[in-house]
Design a protein around this motif. Structure first.
Motif, short mmCIF file in Angstrom:
data_model
loop_
_atom_site.label_atom_id
_atom_site.label_comp_id
_atom_site.label_asym_id
_atom_site.label_seq_id
_atom_site.Cartn_x
_atom_site.Cartn_y
_atom_site.Cartn_z
N MET A 143 0.95 -1.19 0.08
CA MET A 143 0.06 -0.08 0.18
C MET A 143 0.95 1.26 0.01
SD MET A 143 -2.59 1.12 2.73
CE MET A 143 -3.53 -0.45 2.91
N SER A 144 0.88 2.06 -0.96
CA SER A 144 1.54 3.30 -0.73
C SER A 144 0.57 4.55 -0.28
CB SER A 144 1.54 3.75 -2.44
OG SER A 144 2.48 5.01 -2.60
N ILE A 145 1.43 5.04 0.61
CA ILE A 145 0.79 6.05 1.42
C ILE A 145 1.76 7.20 1.38
CG2 ILE A 145 -0.37 6.62 3.60
CD1 ILE A 145 -1.30 4.44 3.38
N LEU A 146 0.95 8.35 1.10
CA LEU A 146 2.00 9.83 1.07
C LEU A 146 2.17 9.98 2.48
CD1 LEU A 146 -0.92 11.97 -0.90
CD2 LEU A 146 1.28 10.94 -1.81
N GLU A 147 3.31 10.97 2.48
CA GLU A 147 3.72 11.56 3.60
C GLU A 147 2.56 12.68 4.22
OE1 GLU A 147 5.04 12.59 7.14
OE2 GLU A 147 6.17 11.26 6.00
N THR A 148 2.12 12.36 5.46
CA THR A 148 0.86 12.84 5.76
C THR A 148 0.75 13.69 6.99
OG1 THR A 148 0.07 10.84 7.22
CG2 THR A 148 -0.76 10.90 4.93
N GLY A 149 2.07 13.91 7.37
CA GLY A 149 2.13 14.73 8.55
C GLY A 149 1.47 14.20 9.84
N ASP A 150 1.34 15.24 10.89
CA ASP A 150 0.86 14.70 12.12
C ASP A 150 -1.02 14.51 11.62
OD1 ASP A 150 0.04 14.05 14.64
OD2 ASP A 150 0.24 16.13 15.31
N PHE A 151 -1.21 13.49 11.12
CA PHE A 151 -2.58 12.90 10.50
C PHE A 151 -3.35 12.87 12.01
CE2 PHE A 151 -0.37 8.93 10.52
CZ PHE A 151 -1.38 8.28 11.20
N ARG A 152 -2.75 12.28 12.92
CA ARG A 152 -3.53 12.08 14.27
C ARG A 152 -4.25 13.15 15.11
NH1 ARG A 152 0.34 8.22 14.13
NH2 ARG A 152 -0.18 6.43 14.41
N GLU A 153 -3.47 14.36 14.88
CA GLU A 153 -4.06 15.63 15.48
C GLU A 153 -5.03 16.50 14.69
OE1 GLU A 153 -4.97 18.43 18.10
OE2 GLU A 153 -3.93 16.48 18.28
N ARG A 154 -4.55 16.30 13.28
CA ARG A 154 -5.40 16.66 12.35
C ARG A 154 -6.88 16.28 12.33
NH1 ARG A 154 -2.51 15.92 7.77
NH2 ARG A 154 -3.81 14.10 6.95
N ILE A 155 -6.92 14.92 12.26
CA ILE A 155 -8.29 14.12 12.69
C ILE A 155 -8.90 14.16 13.78
CG2 ILE A 155 -9.17 11.50 12.68
CD1 ILE A 155 -6.84 11.10 10.38
N ARG A 156 -8.31 14.23 14.75
CA ARG A 156 -9.07 14.50 16.14
C ARG A 156 -9.51 15.75 15.98
NH1 ARG A 156 -7.99 10.47 19.40
NH2 ARG A 156 -6.06 9.14 19.21
N GLN A 157 -9.03 17.04 15.63
CA GLN A 157 -9.53 18.31 15.42
C GLN A 157 -10.90 18.70 14.47
OE1 GLN A 157 -6.39 21.10 14.46
NE2 GLN A 157 -5.20 20.81 16.03
N SER A 158 -10.52 17.71 13.41
CA SER A 158 -11.65 17.41 12.30
C SER A 158 -12.85 16.79 12.90
CB SER A 158 -11.25 16.77 11.12
OG SER A 158 -12.27 16.75 10.26
N PHE A 159 -12.67 15.71 13.91
CA PHE A 159 -13.66 14.81 14.44
C PHE A 159 -14.33 15.77 15.52
CE2 PHE A 159 -15.37 11.72 17.44
CZ PHE A 159 -15.99 10.85 16.37
N ASP A 160 -13.74 16.41 15.95
CA ASP A 160 -14.35 17.52 17.18
C ASP A 160 -15.30 18.32 16.65
OD1 ASP A 160 -13.03 16.05 19.35
OD2 ASP A 160 -11.55 17.45 19.70
N ARG A 161 -15.24 18.55 15.44
CA ARG A 161 -15.93 19.81 14.76
C ARG A 161 -17.39 19.01 14.11
NH1 ARG A 161 -10.99 21.29 12.46
NH2 ARG A 161 -11.55 20.55 10.16
N GLN A 162 -17.47 17.91 14.22
CA GLN A 162 -18.53 17.06 13.56
C GLN A 162 -19.72 16.84 14.47
OE1 GLN A 162 -18.59 13.32 11.58
NE2 GLN A 162 -17.16 14.02 10.11
N GLY A 163 -20.63 17.80 14.24
CA GLY A 163 -21.90 17.87 15.04
C GLY A 163 -22.66 16.71 15.12
#
Length: 149
Positions: free
Chosen positions: A1-21
């Motif tokens: 599986m080829s995956i891009l360098e995605t940076g700190d995806f964990r924090e980005r996902i947690r912040q996005s999830f927290d915005r989901q009503g």
């Protein structure tokens, strides 16, 4: 599986999830964030059931879609986003349990289209029971000011 360098995806996902009503309304919790795999859990609530007292198919679908979408987020660049373009859900067993676990995993990463598979489990007395499966396709979004993170 080829995956891009995605940076700190964990924090980005947690912040996005927290915005989901929608996920907040379901009292859903992001419980595991790994490369190409996400887990979301939610407690049983009578408010989330259908007429027979089982977890509603719409709730199951929303949780699986969210798990698959965030699994896709782990594979993309930090300046991109994801929108679901298609999914199919198989309801395999009544949603009966004290808690529910929804796992999304990447089947095929891509630069434009990503495919993920999801599994939903009821947790109660005894081993977890598979209640639903999903296959979803997501589109990678870039350069849209109205769709960020």
């Amino acid at each position: 599986m080829s995956i891009l360098e995605t940076g700190d995806f964990r924090e980005r996902i947690r912040q996005s999830f927290d915005r989901q009503g929608a996920m907040a309304m379901l009292d859903a919790e992001l419980t595991r964030v790994e490369q190409a795999m996400i887990e979301i859990e939610l407690p049983y609530s009578e408010k989330l059931t259908q007429q027979h007292g089982f977890l509603h198919a719409g709730v199951i679908s929303a949780a699986l879609d969210t798990a698959c979408t965030y699994a896709a987020y782990t594979t993309i660049a930090p300046d991109a986003s994801i929108l679901t373009i298609e999914f199919k859900v198989n309801l395999l067993s009544p949603g009966r349990g004290e808690r529910f676990l929804f796992r999304g995993e990447i089947t095929k990463p891509g630069s434009t289209i990503i495919v993920a598979d999801g599994r939903g489990y009821a947790i109660g007395d005894g081993p977890a029971k598979l209640i639903a499966s999903m296959t979803a396709s997501m589109m990678v979004i870039r350069g849209r000011q109205d769709i960020v993170g």
